[in-house]
Structures are given as C-alpha cells and as structure tokens.
Design an enzyme around this catalytic site. Structure first.
Site, PDB file in Angstrom:
ATOM      1  CG  ASP A  85      15.704 -53.989 -64.439  1.00  0.00           C
ATOM      2  OD1 ASP A  85      15.112 -54.250 -63.389  1.00  0.00           O
ATOM      3  OD2 ASP A  85      15.182 -53.491 -65.166  1.00  0.00           O
ATOM      4  CG  ASP A 114      16.474 -48.714 -63.766  1.00  0.00           C
ATOM      5  OD1 ASP A 114      15.707 -50.292 -62.852  1.00  0.00           O
ATOM      6  OD2 ASP A 114      15.813 -49.691 -64.756  1.00  0.00           O
TER       7      ASP A 114
END
Length: 1178
Positions: A501, A869
């Site tokens: 990320d 996530d």
C-alpha cells in the site's frame, strides 16, 4: 452417485443462485447426505470390539470412514449426517440437528427476497431431481414445523423447503435494501424474536476450549504418539528399560507442555473474541427492554449508550453518530466516525452491503468509544449479522480453520518418510536373514526386526522440523512483529513478490499541507502556501469544516490528513451540542468551527464568522469523496462543501466552473508526487435547519457544484522505504504498489523509491468496458515519451544506486483493472507479469489482484496499514499489517514497526527458518540412517547397541543438537537466491546419498580395522550376557558413530547465504565443543563408570584409538567437501542428463517469452477482445 445428494455451488443453477460471497470462509462447497442404517451400525461397533478399539482410532483419524460404515447415501431431505467437501477439497462431517415448533415462514420470506435481489443466495446440495420429488414432498408435509440444520466451522446451515437444499443462515439477511433496514427501526415483536432465535441460533462466537482430558485423548491418539507407544512397548520387551523410561518421561513432559500451550492459546483466543454485554432493545410495541447480547438476532433494534460499548454483533447505524475503534479487526489504530445510513428515496432501493456502506456499519468486536444522537433520544442501530456470520466471526473462523498451506516442502517431507519406511523394509528383510542365520529365537527375531522400524523412521522428526519456526517466531516477536500462523514463516522464505500500500506504508502517515490553489473567475491562481491567509469564502470554509474530525474528551480525533488540513487554517473545533451554538446558528449543529482569535490571525482581512456543521456524508473508497452541510450564523442558507479525488469532484461540478487547464494543473502537481484534493461547494437554499439537513439525500445534494480549487499536500517517503525497496529488488523480489491514490502520484512515488527506475518506460494500461455499440477497448499509452532524458527531481527523489530492470513496466487504475479482468482475461497474465503500479484500487480489487498474482505461481506478500487492505492481507501468502495493536485478526503478521523494514525482516526469518527446517530434516534422516547402519552391522555379528548407548546417542547428542541447531539467526542481507522449497532435488538427495555412503564406508572400515587387530576377540555367542555386551565391534561402532552424529551437526549447520555463521550460535557451539570433548574422552580414556554404564570393551591400544579418531577426521573432511560441492552446484551437471524442461511457474515462462518482446506491448493502438493473440501459458 445420487445426483441429488451432491451438487457444486453455482453449477447449473438459476441466475439467482451462486457461490458464497468472497468474504465468507467457504467460497465453494460440496455436500453429500447420509442416513443411519441400524444393521451397519451394529456391525461397525462389533468390529470395533473385535479389533480391540483399533477401528475407533482409525475413525478418529478419518471420521468419514465412520459415516461410510454406519450410513447409506440418501437425499439431503432425509439426511442424518452430511459429508462436506470445502473449497480446499478437505472433507468434514456434521450431524443434522432438528428443532421442533419452528415456523419456516420467516425463512421462506427471506428466500423470496433473495430471489429478487440475486446476490446473496447460498444453496448447497440442491435436491430437486425427479427421482426424489415424492420423498421431498412427503418430508415437507411431515416436517413443516421442524427446523433441520447442521453447523460447519461455526456457521449454521438450515434446510430450505422452498429450494430443497441447505442454505447458509447468514444469507437470510442478505439482499435487504437500505429501506428495509430503515423500516426495522420499530423493532421486532417478542414472537418474531423467539422465532429468529431458533433459526439463527445464539449470538456467540464460540471458540471451543477442550478439557485437558479431551486434549489428552486427541494428543495421545496422534499418529506420532501412537508410534511412540508402539516403540516404547517394543523397547520394554527388548529390556531397554532405562531408554524406554527416559522416552516415556520426555513424552509425558512434551504432552503436558503441549496440552498447556494448546489450551492456553484457545483460552486466549476465546477471551479475545468473547463479548457478553447487556443492551437495550426496542420492541415493536415501543417497549424498551434489556437483553443479553447472546439473545440478539438480525432485525433487533438496539439503542447504544452515550458512553459506548464493545459491540457484540454487526449492525447498521440508523441515527446519531458513533466514534469506533476497529483495531482488533483491521489493525487500523485511528478511531473512525460512523454516520447514519442514508434515508432518501434513491438510497432506500439500494441493496445494503457491509462493504459499500462501511461508513454506516458497526462491526462486531469494535469498541464504540462514543455515541451521539441529535434528533432522537437514543442512538439506534439495527442488527444485521450475529455470531460467526459477522465480520469478526469470519475472521475468527479463518483462524480456527485456516486455509491449508500448499507448501511443497511439507508434502515432500511426508513422501520422504515413506522412503525411510522402504529402507526399514529392506532392513527388516536383511535382519530376518541374518538373525535366522545366527539362530536367534522367534521372539527375539520379531522384536529385533520391528526395532528397525523405530530406528529408521525417527518419531521426533515432526517436532524437530518445527524448531526453526519456533526460534524465528521468537526473534520476530522481539522485533515487534507478531505472528498468529507460525507455518506461514516458512512460506515467507519463498516470497518472490511484495505488494505495498502507499499512504502510511511507503509514505508517512500524516500529510503536510503544501498549499492551496484557489480559483478566480474559473482560472487557477498562484499557489498559497499559508491557507490561514485565505479570505473569508467557500474555499476557506470548506478547508475548515469538510472533515470528520470530532471531539472526544476534549481531544481532537480523526484522520491524520483531516487534522493537518484543519490545523493549516488555524481554526478550532468545539462541541455543537450546546445552547450557545444552537442560539448562534438558529438550529442544532453537530460541531462548531471557530476562526482563530484576532491576535493570532495573519495580517490582512480578519475572520469573524464561525461555521456550524449540520450533516456529514462520510468518505467512501467507492465514492472517492466526502462532504458536509454547513451553515454560517444567523439566517444564512446552508452550503454543501465537498472534497475528494479531483477527477471525481470535477465530474460532479457544473462544467462552466471547472477551469480549462484542470488536467494540466493536476498533472503538474501529481507528477511531482504531491497528494491533490479538489474542493467544491453548493448553496442549498431549501435547507434551513438541522432537521432538513438530515433529511436531504446525498445524491441530490452532491451534484451541480461549483469548483473551488486544489489542496496540495506533500506526503514524503518514510526514510526506510527506499533502502528496503532497494534491498528487495537486489534480492530479485518484485515490488508492486497497490494504492487508492492518484495514478500520477503513485508513479512519482514508485520512481522516487526506485520501485520503478528512471530508465524504465512506464506504459499506462487503459481499458474500457463496452459502451453502447462500441466494443471494449485496451490501450498502452506511454507515460513519458523520453524517460531517460527527464532529469527532474520530484518531491520524493532520493539518491541511491540504480538497479538493472526490465525495459518497461505497466501502470493502471482500478477502472482499467476491472475492465481488463472482465473483457481481456487472456491478456491478464502478460500484463500482470510486468505491472508495477495499481492506482485508485478498491479493497476488493486489491484482493483480486493478489489472487491474480498467485495464479501466476508467485508467492505473494502484502504489506498494508489500514482497513482497506484487510482482504488482500488475508489472501496473500504472507500478509503483514502495520499496526500498533499487539495482535489482530487482520493478517498472519502484525508489525509494530511503522515502516516496511518489517518486510525484509520477515522474509529473512522465513528463509532462515526454511533452511533450518531443511537442515534439521536432513540431520534427523541421516541420524536415523547412521543408527540404521550401525544396528545392521551389529546384527550381522549377533549383537546390538546397549541401553545406555542408545540413550547417549538419542538424548545426549541428537536431541540436544536438534534443539540448538535451529537457534542460528538469519543472515543480515537478502541474497538473490531463495531456499529450495522441495526435498526432491539434487542438493538434498545428493547430500543424503553422499553422506549415507560416507557413513557406511567409515563404519565398515572401522569394523574391518578392529577385526584385523591381533587382540581382537569375536562375539561369543555362548556368552550369557544380554546382546553379548561388551564386545569390540559394538565399542568401535559406538565411538565412531558418536563422532559421525557430531560431524553431521556441523556440516549440515550451514550459514551463508540464509543464516548467520555457525559460530554466532554460541550455545550450539559450546554444545558441540562439549560433546566433542566428551566423545574424545570416552574414545581415548573412558573412566570405569563410563565403561560400566555404556557397556564398553576395555581397549588399551591407543594407536587403534587414534586411528578411529583419524577416520572420524577423514569423515569430517569428506563430508564438508561433499556439502560444499553441493552448495556450489557441482552436481548440477546431472541435470544435463535429462531433457531440459520449462519452469513449472507460469510467471517464469512468461518472463522467458517476454525477453523478446517484438511488438509487445502494442503502443498507442486500440485493441479489442480477441484482437491480440496472448502468450501461451500452460
């Protein structure tokens, strides 16, 4: 096979049927029904008695065998038992239970609703064939008031009369619209509640904690301990009392520790997930009653107290606002604001989804810190899921029933045990021949022959293979990295790709305001680096009020970006629930944002007016925006202020208000790596007060806006990011960025941290779905015509070494990714194998991407820091969550390190653990083979090792070596090579074969040498001593083999490139030195008690003893040379003897084909489905 008793989910079913949602733990299942047969049951129990319970042990290992022996296959409508094959092809059994007096109308209504919604139905084992129609109708008549269900992995599945199949009880509340949930705020009647309680069951996430007695039975019936019991009985029959006694003691201690740790972990997990509170529930009569959280059912309307609570269910918020902490579920430590479910005609018809409506959903296990209501007396929420159907329940279920790790090393280890069993059979045959030749009695022959099995197949092998993992887990914990799935550590050793990320992972969590780009007459003005200098107006008001910051105990909490944005204006937030605020604005407000005091305001026009916030439309990843409805004091109309992704905000503005150079200005900042947010506003003339602001729909408010300008924020790389990316790429591990941010910003960050080198060409992959009469399209557009000549230093540009890399890579956004997956599936592999940047990706797309890489045979790690996530972290082979929480169920690994340094640390530990597992496996196998050779040679001369000799070898040497051998830490650097993942390879098999031959030669030379001595006396078969001990052959082989065990420990304790050198393992080095000194002492000049205990022959020939030591030295040198040659690949020439094969990994085959790209990628061409021939990936 009965056609109706088994059917795959989603196979030849109506359009409203499908497999389980992706968030569920069993995406596809297969089920078979069984019914008890009395005579089969009686026959089965008779066999159990005749086999003295052995059959019961077999049933414990293979429960389905019990079902097959006591039941017959039948339609699911008649089933007493079901056999379930899950998505991972694992089989389990479950008993079908019944409850009388349940009205099935609720279930039928829910099924009808789902049929129209078409997205939540779950049907398993549908039984609708003509052969069984009469039977089903008969059962429907007989059992209309009977609920039939079974429980699998915590989730209840009930029999549906409407669909003639079992359905997941969780699906009954799927397909509800937002309007349905709004209408539920009146609550349930007591009758409905009781009926639902019977159907859904109690609201509990039950982590089974077995009693010590049950755990003991399970442990003792483990094949490992069954084998040990067999071995101990055999040793006792052969008079090895001391050795058997020590093994029994060790087994008891091992079982005791195992039982304690197992129960402790179960209790810890149960305490972590257990929630038992009392809540106020509203009934349809208007009565409000307190009920236990275990009695909650979907549809209950609960009232949340202002001080908050630990939520025991999934619920959707209908009124008020809640500040919640979801760190246990997501690892996200920043509290989050939850707002009520939209109440508008358009949203009322929308199907409720926990993901799409995440900002309005309160998840089970989250801590409600604060609950505020503004129109109603209480904060209301409607229960949507309970028990294992909740998000928390699904995550806990994934811990209790984890996805099987398909790791070749584990499969090969079981195969190799079978190979050792073949050695045992060969040894048995040889033993029988020799023992018959030596005229050994029948009882001794049987015992000695079976003893070979206990020698060749080491019972401690499974335990020894976990030693490296245990040490690695301990070292990771000291570094602040916690692991809830230890087997994943070895998997990390094979990681070939890491997905990151961006915000909070690669870059700093907080964004610093760089400046504001205002508008004047639809033209951009120069950037203003000090937002507090802006004049009064919509842009300043939007900066000050368009956020989710709130007060909690006089402290500001909220998203770090929002906090920085508001702080840049100098304005302050106060509670709006006061009479003063209501009087100032003429209506109730949620909060008041006040300008700085005059003395603290910059030179120029002063700010006097406060802004009151009446409504918040929270940020959504799907919508890419948030907005608030605010009001100035007095009778001023309300205004809506919006911020979000520039492209999204511009699309909601009136065209004439958006500057013509919008794209150019946006590109200017995003190319330099800045995070850009756009602002817009709209005057809501019809909204005058708080009630009207709450009633307006988001869809009607967020349109036809006036564009205001940009907020430019800098989000610099964390200092650790570039070195870690460099280290990973240097180790030939692919790095990929998966972010929700702007594409150009992502590209700049990727180049800045050297995830993409300046010399690499970046191509934007732009895919579009079909539109009107036009087919889907795919284009490859260069991001920069001349990347080599571009020497600009962006915001993130840091010095560093540039690595050689592929000549190009791909970047794409979420929309293109979705179109690519749907309309160009054949081209997905060759695009993914060169893709490096994915922007504007939704949480579901991140998960889909990880699985796409796994389908190319990558071993994928995922590193992220937030709730977005979670899905990808769980799907990855190694998910690493950056979180302040010590442990969460968000991913297998949780790191307290706030940067990505944890990634190489986990990979290094994985490689070290995997290499240690290989080393210990080879050591335990060769230890068994060494003893195997020794015993067979001694059998030949009609003797064997003594009781204490076995004890010395197995416990003093082997066990202590196996315990400390794995303590060696990981290497400091990641190398290009990764450890082998299979035991069936030239280095492993070559090592085992060469070492085995070397051991055999040295032992045979030792026996021949001792037999050639003038003082040698052969074994006296008439000697009455047991095993004819002591004798020269036994003493010689005992001393030589003792050296060989130590030699194996040294040569198999490899350091470079995956572990530190042996000498860094101080305890192991001290142990080897001590054992070497002890063995030398026993060999050269043993004391009397040593000779007595070990039953050694007194040999006074020191020249002979030094020759034995010399043979051991030759053994060491030869073993070391053999291992070194294998490490350097000198035996790889054997591979040339066989035909060269393509790699088994799809990504490697694609990389080979892409080395000669030719016309790939087709730049600046418009492709349509089927217009390009994909590369062949077999």
């Amino acid at each position: 096979m009965d056609a109706d008793s088994r059917k795959l989910l989603g196979e030849q079913l109506p359009c409203n049927y499908g497999s389980l949602p992706a968030r569920q733990s069993q995406p596809r299942m297969e089920i078979i029904g069984y019914r008890k047969v009395t005579w089969q049951t009686v026959a089965c129990y008779t066999l159990c008695v005749l086999t003295l319970g052995v059959l019961l042990v077999v049933f414990h290992w293979r429960p389905r065998l019990y079902i097959l022996m006591t039941c017959r296959r039948c339609p699911l409508a008649e089933a007493d038992w079901v056999a379930i094959k899950d998505a991972f092809r694992q089989t389990a059994i479950a008993r079908v239970q019944t409850e009388d007096g349940v009205d099935a109308s609720l279930e039928r209504d829910a099924i009808g609703r789902l049929g129209t919604a078409g997205n939540g139905s779950v049907v398993i084992g549908v039984a609708d064939e003509d052969d069984f129609k009469d039977t089903i109708q008969l059962h429907n008549k007989e059992e209309t008031a009977t609920l039939r269900y079974f429980v699998f992995e915590g989730t209840r599945y009930i029999w549906s009369h409407a669909s003639h199949g079992f359905i997941q009880v969780c699906s009954l509340s799927d397909g509800l619209t937002c309007g349905d949930l709004r209408r539920s705020q009146s609550g349930l009647s007591q009758t409905d509640h009781s009926m639902r309680k019977q159907i859904y069951g109690p609201n509990e996430i039950n982590v089974p904690v077995k009693s010590y007695g049950r755990l003991l039975i399970d442990e003792v019936l483990n094949p490992f301990y069954i084998f040990q019991v067999f071995s101990v009985i055999l040793w006792m029959c052969d008079y090895y009392y001391y050795y058997a006694g020590c093994i029994i003691f060790i087994a008891v201690v091992s079982i005791g520790v195992s039982l304690y740790e197992t129960r402790k972990q179960s209790v810890t997990l149960r305490n972590m997930v257990k929630v038992s509170v009392s809540l106020k529930v509203r009934r349809v009569t208007g009565e409000e009653v307190f009920v236990s959280s275990e009695d909650l059912v979907p549809g209950d309307c609960i009232l949340l107290p202002p001080e908050g609570l630990l939520l025991p269910c999934d619920a959707v918020l209908l009124s008020g606002e809640c500040m919640v902490n979801e760190s246990l579920l997501t690892g996200e430590s920043v509290p989050e604001m939850k707002t009520p479910l939209p109440d508008s005609p358009l949203s009322a018809s929308a199907v409720y989804s926990p993901e799409d409506h995440r900002r309005h959903t309160l998840f089970c296990g989250t801590q409600v810190i604060q609950a505020k209501s503004y129109l109603e007396r209480d904060v209301m929420a409607v229960v949507t899921k309970t028990g294992f159907c909740t998000l928390k329940g699904n995550l806990v279920s994934s811990i209790l029933h984890p996805k099987p790790i398909k790791f070749k090393f584990y499969r090969d280890s079981f195969l190799f045990v079978l190979v050792l069993a073949v050695f045992a059979i060969i040894g048995n045959i040889y033993s029988i021949v020799i023992l018959l030749r030596n005229k050994v009695g029948l009882s001794n022959l049987v015992i000695r022959t079976l003893d070979i099995i206990t020698i060749v197949v080491p019972p401690a092998l499974p335990a020894a293979m976990t030693v490296g993992t245990i040490y690695a887990q301990s070292r990771l914990k000291k570094k602040g990295i916690f692991c809830i799935s230890p087997p994943r550590i070895n998997v990390c050793g094979k990681v070939k790709m890491v997905c990151f990320d961006k915000t909070g992972t690669l870059t700093e969590e907080g964004l610093d305001v760089w400046g504001v780009v205002p508008l004047e007459n639809t033209h951009f003005m120069p950037i203003t680096h000090e937002p507090r200098c802006l004049p009064d107006g919509p842009l300043l008001y939007s900066l000050a009020s368009c956020h989710s910051v709130t007060l909690l105990k006089e402290s500001l909490i909220g998203d770090l970006m929002d906090l920085k944005m508001m702080d840049s204006t100098g304005w302050t937030l106060t509670d709006g629930d006061t009479e003063e605020a209501t009087g100032l604005f003429g209506t109730k407000v949620l909060s008041v944002i006040k300008p700085p005091i005059l003395e603290e305001q910059p030179y120029g026009p002063k700010h006097h007016l406060s802004v009151g916030v009446l409504q918040r439309f929270p940020f959504s990843s799907a919508l890419q925006r948030m907005s608030v409805i605010s009001k100035l004091p007095g009778d001023a109309p309300c205004d809506l202020y919006m911020k979000g992704a520039p492209e999204m905000v511009a699309s909601l503005c009136r065209n004439e208000t958006v500057p013509l150079d919008f794209s150019a200005m946006l590109r200017q900042y995003t190319q330099d790596g800045y995070r850009v947010l756009a602002f817009a506003y709209k005057t809501l003339s019809a909204v005058k007060n708080f009630e009207e602001a709450q009633a307006i729909s988001r869809e009607s408010a967020e349109r036809d806006l006036v564009f205001l300008g940009f907020l430019v924020m800098k989000n610099v790389l964390k200092p650790e990011t570039s070195p870690v990316i460099y280290e990973l790429r240097k180790a030939n591990i692919r790095t990929v960025m998966v972010t929700g941010d702007n594409m150009l910003t992502a590209v700049n960050v990727a180049k800045s941290c050297h995830m993409v080198e300046p010399t690499e060409k970046v191509f934007f992959v732009t895919a579009s779905p079909p539109c009107y009469n036009n087919a889907a399209t795919l284009k490859f557009i260069p991001a920069d015509p001349s990347p080599v000549e571009d020497s600009r230093e962006g915001l993130y540009q840091l010095g560093g070494t540039f690595l050689s890399k592929d000549p190009y890579c791909f970047a794409m956004n979420g929309k293109s990714f979705a179109a690519l997956m749907d309309y160009f599936p054949d081209l997905v592999p060759q695009i993914l194998v060169r893709a490096a940047i994915f922007a504007r990706m939704s949480p579901d797309q991140k998960t889909q991407l990880v699985r796409g890489f796994q389908e190319l045979n990558y071993c994928v790690a995922m590193c992220g820091d937030g709730a977005n996530d979670c899905g990808a972290l769980k799907a990855a082979d190694a998910g690493i969550s950056l979180s302040d929480a010590e442990a969460s169920v968000a991913s297998p690994f949780t790191s307290k390190l706030s940067n990505i340094e944890c990634v190489p640390a986990v990979i290094r530990e994985g490689r070290c653990s995997l290499e240690t597992s290989f080393g210990l496996f080879k050591y335990m196998a060769l230890y068994s083979l060494t003893q195997f050779i020794t015993v067979l040679i001694l059998y030949t001369v009609n003797t064997n090792l003594g009781d204490f000799q076995f004890l010395f070898i197995d416990l003093v040497i082997t066990t202590s070596v196996a315990v400390l051998m794995g303590k060696t830490g990981p290497a400091e650097e990641l190398g290009i090579r990764s450890p082998m993942g299979t035991l069936i390879s030239i280095p492993v098999l070559g090592s085992l074969i060469l070492q085995f031959l070397l051991i055999l030669i040295i032992q045979l030379l030792s026996v021949f040498f001792v037999q050639s001595q003038s003082w040698f006396v052969s074994v006296n078969s008439t000697d009455t001593a047991r095993l004819h001990l002591p004798n020269y052959e036994d003493t010689t082989l005992f001393c030589v083999s003792a050296f060989q065990y130590l030699i194996l420990a040294v040569v198999l304790s490899k350091g470079y490139p995956f572990r530190k050198p042996l000498y860094t393992n101080v305890l192991f080095l001290l142990l080897l030195t001590s054992l070497l000194g002890l063995v030398l002492w026993i060999t050269i000049y043993p004391l009397g008690f040593m000779r007595y205990l070990l039953q050694l022959k007194d040999i006074n020939d020191f020249n002979f003893k030094f020759v034995l030591i010399g043979l051991a030295a030759v053994n060491f040198v030869a073993a070391f040379i053999a291992e070194t040659a294998l490490d350097h690949g000198y035996l790889n020439c054997l591979r040339r003897l066989r035909k060269k094969k393509e790699s088994k990994k799809a990504y490697k085959r694609l990389e080979t084909q892409l080395r000669d790209p030719g016309s790939w990628p087709p730049v600046n061409q418009t492709l349509h489905p089927g217009s390009v021939q994909p590369f062949l990936v077999r």
